[in-house]
Design an enzyme around this catalytic site. Structure first.
Site, PDB file in Angstrom:
ATOM      1  N   SER A 180      66.706  50.184  15.284  1.00  0.00           N
ATOM      2  CA  SER A 180      65.524  50.428  14.411  1.00  0.00           C
ATOM      3  C   SER A 180      64.783  51.509  15.058  1.00  0.00           C
ATOM      4  O   SER A 180      64.691  51.479  16.276  1.00  0.00           O
ATOM      5  CB  SER A 180      64.786  49.205  14.442  1.00  0.00           C
ATOM      6  OG  SER A 180      63.435  49.480  13.676  1.00  0.00           O
ATOM      7  N   TYR A 185      60.047  42.136  16.716  1.00  0.00           N
ATOM      8  CA  TYR A 185      61.318  42.719  16.101  1.00  0.00           C
ATOM      9  C   TYR A 185      61.683  43.874  16.723  1.00  0.00           C
ATOM     10  O   TYR A 185      62.830  43.810  16.968  1.00  0.00           O
ATOM     11  CB  TYR A 185      60.637  43.188  14.672  1.00  0.00           C
ATOM     12  CG  TYR A 185      61.712  43.840  14.092  1.00  0.00           C
ATOM     13  CD1 TYR A 185      62.683  43.287  13.360  1.00  0.00           C
ATOM     14  CD2 TYR A 185      61.685  45.457  13.750  1.00  0.00           C
ATOM     15  CE1 TYR A 185      63.657  44.059  12.540  1.00  0.00           C
ATOM     16  CE2 TYR A 185      62.652  46.291  12.974  1.00  0.00           C
ATOM     17  CZ  TYR A 185      63.637  45.441  12.531  1.00  0.00           C
ATOM     18  OH  TYR A 185      64.420  46.067  11.890  1.00  0.00           O
TER      19      TYR A 185
END
Length: 351
Positions: free
Chosen positions: A142, A167
């Site tokens: 990501s 995350y």
């Protein structure tokens, strides 16, 4: 060649399967169909790929009714026993790991879910790749791993040691874990740092989806950092084209890698990282304007401060993607938003 795609009912997984079914791959998709967002949307994606929705809870594999080279199994990555049995039975050549607990803000309040899914689940993928001689493991990272970095555009050659959400930390952990297995067990691994993916069949928790829904319902939209946000928005078709190209491009290892001046994006091992983004930074307000233009309707904006875990700006350096794969995402915001809203109006039957 047989490929396992995890997160098959997810946004990116759905689109990747629709692209690869038109190739020579034999595809097995898995997903746990969790309720982080509307399970009905996930089932609709599966049904669009020919998986019968009324039989999805069966433990056995479901053959697609549209594609003879695709079948689906409901399975969680944390289910070590059944995951190992699937690998042993199917003899996969490639794995594309897209399954993950998504959402930066959700990780602030639900940390354990991220460790179970994104760390423990990924470890199980790595172990099965090791035990089954996988030719190439491609996995979703990501853009959030760049955290507090302020050097633009974001480059895989820069260190990413300051994540600001669990995350993003879990995605950074995936990259570290993948390198370890590439180094120890000679497993070729490639991590893909996706930048603000949008498009048809997207996730309801994502900004473009929420903005569209609120504008259509005459509800105000929440705009963080008082609108002073920029993102490298990347259309879903560009993302899955990148994944397909990377899947065929197995890393050989960088012979010029030097431990005294280490390149974080490569290694002497068969390990590589790529950014997949548009290589442009678009203001959030301009993105909202594209939605307003397509809907022919103005948004009422509630300007709010920056949220924990967010960053003000993202932009991808894709030099390696261009050099190694001769590939560059190119879809414009107006085109991509138009395609999303056309899908949204059709899916939710809004005239």
């Amino acid at each position: 060649m047989k490929v396992l795609i995890t997160g098959a009912a997810g946004f990116i997984g759905f689109h990747l399967i629709n692209k690869l079914v038109n190739s020579d791959y034999r595809i097995v998709g898995i997903d746990n169909l969790n309720d982080y967002y509307d399970v009905g949307l996930k089932i609709s994606r599966l049904e669009k790929c020919g998986i019968p929705g009324d039989k999805i809870n069966c433990k056995s594999a479901l053959q697609s009714q549209c594609f003879n080279n695709y079948k689906f199994v409901k399975l969680d990555l944390t289910d070590r026993k059944n995951l190992a049995e699937l690998f042993e039975e199917e003899k996969f050549d490639y794995v594309v790991n897209l399954a993950a607990q998504a959402g930066v803000r959700y990780s602030i309040d639900n940390p354990y879910v991220y460790i179970e899914s994104n760390v423990v689940g990924f470890l199980n993928i790595l172990e099965n790749a090791r035990n089954n001689s996988i030719k190439h493991l491609v996995y979703a990272s990501s853009s959030s791993v760049y955290g507090l970095n302020e050097k633009f555009p974001f480059s895989t050659k820069d260190n990413v040691d300051h994540p600001i959400s669990l995350y993003s930390a879990s995605k950074k952990a995936n990259e570290l874990m993948a390198h370890t297995y590439s180094h120890l067990y000679k497993i070729p691994t490639t991590g893909l740092r996706f930048f603000s993916v949008y498009g048809p069949w997207g996730r309801p928790d994502m900004a473009f989806f929420k903005f569209t829904k609120s504008i259509l319902n005459d509800q105000p939209i929440e705009v963080y950092n008082h609108g002073n946000m920029k993102r490298d928005f990347t259309y879903i078709d560009d993302i899955v084209t990148g994944i397909e190209k990377v899947l065929k491009h197995i890393p050989k290892g960088n012979n010029e890698w030097n431990g005294k001046t280490p390149d974080p994006g490569s290694s002497k091992a068969q390990y590589k990282l790529y950014n997949i983004g548009n290589n442009s930074s678009v203001s959030l307000l301009s993105f909202i304007e594209a939605i307003e233009k397509k809907l022919n309707k103005k948004a009422e904006k509630i300007l709010l401060p920056m949220q924990p875990g967010d960053v003000p700006n993202t932009m991808a350096d894709i030099d390696d993607l261009i050099e190694d794969l001769n590939y560059k995402p190119k879809t414009s915001i107006d085109f991509g938003i138009g395609k999303f809203i056309d899908w949204y109006l059709d899916y939710y039957k809004i005239s």
